[in-house]
Structure formats: C-alpha cells, structure tokens
Scaffold this active site. Sequence first.
Site, mmCIF file in Angstrom:
data_model
loop_
_atom_site.group_PDB
_atom_site.id
_atom_site.type_symbol
_atom_site.label_atom_id
_atom_site.label_comp_id
_atom_site.label_asym_id
_atom_site.label_seq_id
_atom_site.Cartn_x
_atom_site.Cartn_y
_atom_site.Cartn_z
ATOM 1 N N CYS A 321 0.815 -1.216 0.000
ATOM 2 C CA CYS A 321 0.000 0.000 0.000
ATOM 3 C C CYS A 321 0.851 1.269 0.000
ATOM 4 O O CYS A 321 1.807 1.386 0.770
ATOM 5 C CB CYS A 321 -0.854 -0.041 1.260
ATOM 6 S SG CYS A 321 -1.847 1.397 1.462
ATOM 7 N N GLY A 411 -4.887 -1.556 -5.841
ATOM 8 C CA GLY A 411 -4.812 -0.183 -6.343
ATOM 9 C C GLY A 411 -3.574 0.052 -7.193
ATOM 10 O O GLY A 411 -3.216 1.189 -7.475
ATOM 11 N N ARG A 420 -12.243 0.591 -5.931
ATOM 12 C CA ARG A 420 -11.929 0.452 -4.522
ATOM 13 C C ARG A 420 -11.586 1.801 -3.879
ATOM 14 O O ARG A 420 -11.648 1.966 -2.680
ATOM 15 C CB ARG A 420 -10.721 -0.497 -4.449
ATOM 16 C CG ARG A 420 -10.405 -0.981 -3.117
ATOM 17 C CD ARG A 420 -9.353 -2.061 -3.164
ATOM 18 N NE ARG A 420 -9.276 -2.588 -1.822
ATOM 19 C CZ ARG A 420 -8.506 -2.082 -0.888
ATOM 20 N NH1 ARG A 420 -7.719 -1.070 -1.167
ATOM 21 N NH2 ARG A 420 -8.525 -2.591 0.319
ATOM 22 N N GLU A 487 16.730 -5.255 20.447
ATOM 23 C CA GLU A 487 17.169 -6.302 21.374
ATOM 24 C C GLU A 487 16.380 -7.596 21.145
ATOM 25 O O GLU A 487 16.814 -8.681 21.511
ATOM 26 C CB GLU A 487 16.949 -5.795 22.809
ATOM 27 C CG GLU A 487 17.486 -6.668 23.903
ATOM 28 C CD GLU A 487 17.012 -6.187 25.277
ATOM 29 O OE1 GLU A 487 17.856 -5.989 26.155
ATOM 30 O OE2 GLU A 487 15.788 -6.016 25.462
HETATM 31 P P1 IMP Z 1 -0.983 -7.058 3.653
HETATM 32 O O1 IMP Z 1 -1.541 -8.246 4.364
HETATM 33 O O2 IMP Z 1 -0.093 -6.227 4.526
HETATM 34 O O3 IMP Z 1 -0.339 -7.410 2.355
HETATM 35 O O4 IMP Z 1 -2.226 -6.093 3.323
HETATM 36 C C1 IMP Z 1 -3.352 -6.535 2.603
HETATM 37 C C2 IMP Z 1 -4.397 -5.444 2.611
HETATM 38 O O5 IMP Z 1 -3.924 -4.265 1.938
HETATM 39 C C3 IMP Z 1 -5.684 -5.778 1.882
HETATM 40 O O6 IMP Z 1 -6.568 -6.575 2.613
HETATM 41 C C4 IMP Z 1 -6.252 -4.393 1.602
HETATM 42 O O7 IMP Z 1 -6.962 -3.859 2.697
HETATM 43 C C5 IMP Z 1 -5.029 -3.549 1.388
HETATM 44 N N1 IMP Z 1 -4.737 -3.320 -0.037
HETATM 45 C C6 IMP Z 1 -4.853 -4.174 -1.074
HETATM 46 N N2 IMP Z 1 -4.423 -3.608 -2.218
HETATM 47 C C7 IMP Z 1 -4.028 -2.359 -1.898
HETATM 48 C C8 IMP Z 1 -3.475 -1.284 -2.660
HETATM 49 O O8 IMP Z 1 -3.202 -1.369 -3.850
HETATM 50 N N3 IMP Z 1 -3.232 -0.136 -1.966
HETATM 51 C C9 IMP Z 1 -3.518 -0.015 -0.636
HETATM 52 N N4 IMP Z 1 -3.977 -1.006 0.108
HETATM 53 C C10 IMP Z 1 -4.239 -2.174 -0.511
#
Ligand code: IMP
Length: 502
Positions: A321, A411, A420, A487
């Site tokens: 993200c 995104g 979205r 640590e």
């Molecule tokens: P991760 O588990 O840290 O990889 O986060 C996954 C989550 O990121 C998803 O469930 C979404 O809520 C969010 N997400 C998915 N695609 C995008 C993006 O392109 N931009 C921002 N957030 C995203």
Amino acid sequence: MAFYFSEPSHTFGEYLLVPGYSSAECIPDNVSLRTPLVKYNKKAGEVSPISMNIPMVSAVMQAVSDDKMAIALAKEGGISFIYGSQSIEDQAAMIARVKAYKAGFVTSDSNVRPDQTLEEVIALSEKTGHSTCAVTEDGSAHGKLVGIITSKDFRISHCKPGAKVSEYMTPLADMVTGQEGITLSEANEIIWDKKVNQLPVVDKNGNLVSLIFRKDYATHETHPLELLDSQHRYIVGAGINTRDYMERVPALLEAGADVFVLDSSEGYSYWQEKALKDIHEKFGKDVKVGAGNVVDADGFNFLAEAGADFIKIGIGGGSICITREQKGIGRGQATATIEVAKARDEYYKKTGIYIPICSDGGIVHDYHITLALAMGSDFVMLGRYFARFDESPSNKLVVNGNYVKEYWGEGSNRARNWQRYDLGGKKSMAFEEGVDSYVPYAGHLHDGLGMTLRKVTHTMCNCGALSIPELQEKAKLTLVSATTISEGSAHDVVVKNTNIQA
Ligand code: IMP
C-alpha cells in the site's frame, strides 16, 4: 479548528505482550481459535450465524483469493473473500466452484483425447502441475472416459515423436472406476483393495464426473477444523464494491456466496452506508455484509449504525500500500485496532449487539496476529501472507536464485481496481495506491499456516488464555522503545542459521 489526536499512532511492531500466569491446563492443544465472523445479539445469548475455526481471512485481492485459495483456507478453518475486481460472471463461477467442491472429489483439469500426442500430455502436465490426465473422447472434463495416462506410463526419450496417447494410456477395460453417488469412504475402500492411486467416478453413461486420489482422502482426514455450511460445502466470501452491488450480490448469492465484504480503502462514506442499506433492504438482513475500512471510533459507529455485519480496520498499513504517501491518510494499525475495539465494546454495552472487527493489512510477523487479537480484533485479514503459498493465484518465479510469488495491490496499475478508491458518483480520475511486487515463496498453505497457528496458540498460553475472548480480557500489552525492538532479534552474535520463519 482541526482536531489533533494527542498521542502518536503506533503499529504492531511497537508492542509486545507481557506474560500472564499459565495454569497446567494452559497448553496449546486446549486452545480454541473459534471466533465470530458476523454480528449477533450476544446479550440475548445468541451465537454468531457464521463463525470461523481460525481467526484468519484472506484479502480481497487478485493475487490472493480465488477459488483454489478459498478451498484451501476453508479446509484449514478460515474464509477467503474472492476478489471482486473481475466480471460478475467470473466471480460467480469461482464461488460456484468452491461450493461444488467436494473434499476428495476432484474435477479433472488435465484432460486429453486419445488422438493427442505425448508431447501435448507433457505440456498440459507442466501447465496444471498434475501428472495424471484423464483421457476422454472429446478431451473435456466430463466427456466419455476412455482411459487414464500418467507421467509414469511413458518415457518420452524412448517414444517416437508424435506418439499418441491411445498407445500408452491405461484403457478403460483395464481400469477400476466408481459409479456416481459413491461416498468417499467407499471409494477409499476400492482404492486400497485394488491397489490403485486414483479412482475415476463415472455416471451411468460412462461420462467422467470426478477423480478421487489416494492422497486426497488422507488430506481430508487431516483437516479437522474445516469450515463447512449446513450442506457440508465449504464456506466462502466475496468482495463487492459500492457501484454494481444490485447486480453482483444476487448473482453471487445464486452461486452460493455465504458472506460479502464491501472492499474499499475508505469505509466512512455515504457510498458504503447506501450500499449496506440497499443490500439489506432489497435482499434481506440474512445477507451478511462486512464494511470498511475505518481507523477510529467515528468510522466504526457510522458503519455500525448503517448495518455492517462486521467492520474492517486499517488504512495505509498494507504491505503493497502507498495510500499514505499518495494521499496522506491513514493511522498506525495497532492504535486504530485498539480504538475501534473500544468503540465496539461500548456499542455492545449500549445495544447488546456484538459486531466482530477485523484488523486488515500490515501483519508482518506471525506474532502480529496474536497482538491484533489481544488488542480486540476478532480476526485478521492478510494479503502478503497468503500470496506466498502454492494455493494463491499468482505466478511462482525464480528471481536472483530464489523462488518468489508475485503480489500486487488492488490499487496498483496492474490490478486497476480503481472502484476500490473512488468516491462514488461519476467515475473519478484514479491514481495508483498500490505497488506490484515479489514475496518469498512459502510452500503449501497447510504447512505454513500450521506453523503460524502453533505460534499463536503458544503465545496465548503464555498469556494464560485458552480462547480469543480470554486473550482479549487477560492480555497485558506494552509499548516498547526502538532499542527494545532491536534487542528482540538476535544481536551481538554472528548468526549461522538464518532459516528461521518469522
Ligand atoms: P498485507 O496483508 O499487509 O499485504 O495487506 C493486505 C491489505 O492491503 C488488503 O486486505 C487491503 O486492505 C489492502 N490493499 C490491497 N491492495 C491495496 C493497494 O493497492 N493499496 C492499498 N492497500 C491495498
């Protein structure tokens, strides 16, 4: 005047759990990870209409949640939300495949005609990863069965180029088959009695229905937590958006979807309120719809009033993200979870209704799951975590000598799921809020998830908790300094074995 939160927001990596007393009963085998998925009247003694056996759901993403992942995760006791950034028909077909899947009964995806060549068999096996091909008259998955060919039936270096399947296959006359309607345990008896590796199931006209493999029957027995509906089908969720829900929801319900989630980076909006109200008015309150994402009590209360069946937390914390740097909105995931959990508890005290909450995104280490649960989350949603396994839809590649899987944001320019992020009304001019990336390949979901859950249950025992509600009540959490964090991993030594999974 603008409102300022008085404290900086924090994320999971800045917290640790302080152990509580572990009694003799407090052992991992006694821990239950069962957790509610959708809201219910707790005060009246009701239970949630849908609960999960593990507190993990897979993200609404092209690189994460298709029908294959949904089946694999339901086997483990969790739920996938199949991505909505595809046509209604394609998404409905994925849902239908999950609901049609019978553990152990496999619809063959490697099928050939008897007049095809062995080279074509090899190419197909490489594509599907399956070494057994059903031979049907027309080469379809439900055509008239004429034989079976496996990679053990021929040595390509010893065959003349262009040799036909019919010359090397085991013909139907020499095979054992089961009749449609056979149960898994009956099939298993035959597999053992006749010493075969697979049993094709045919209908009364000799058309192929499914295949049962010796190893699948064993797999079925190793999934005691599998999540089934009242008709013994796997439970599956679906992502929807705030634009085409009046067409998408009925089509997905028809296909068998059990639960929906409005997939958006920002849930505190007129559009989500409208979608929740329209769906519940038109299709009934029994249609369960989660909403989000929010990061504070205001956002939670708004969606609770709008009728959300569960509420997701998190803006900007996802691994792929870039929302925070693109738009400057978001909040540390731990702080957001703690504040929303408090709002959820106050809402419950006031109304008697318990609305499950889900911390979405930003889980880096397995212990972050335990932290999210301790902070009040009922379950967590993960993208990066699940993308790494064989069962995710993305490609497995070798990069710099290491196996990786591709993982891209909804995104990102690759997914182009702009719905979205837009704010309803006229389609807005979109910009990227996610990246395209690689993540280290992590093998089979069953193995990786098993290890993760062992860590979660061990930590729960250290906190003296045998269930998630007990953890939420008893957990003692402490913010830690940057020096304490460093640590926490190996330090002041030269590490020999770096193969420890976090
Ligand atoms: P991760 O588990 O840290 O990889 O986060 C996954 C989550 O990121 C998803 O469930 C979404 O809520 C969010 N997400 C998915 N695609 C995008 C993006 O392109 N931009 C921002 N957030 C995203």
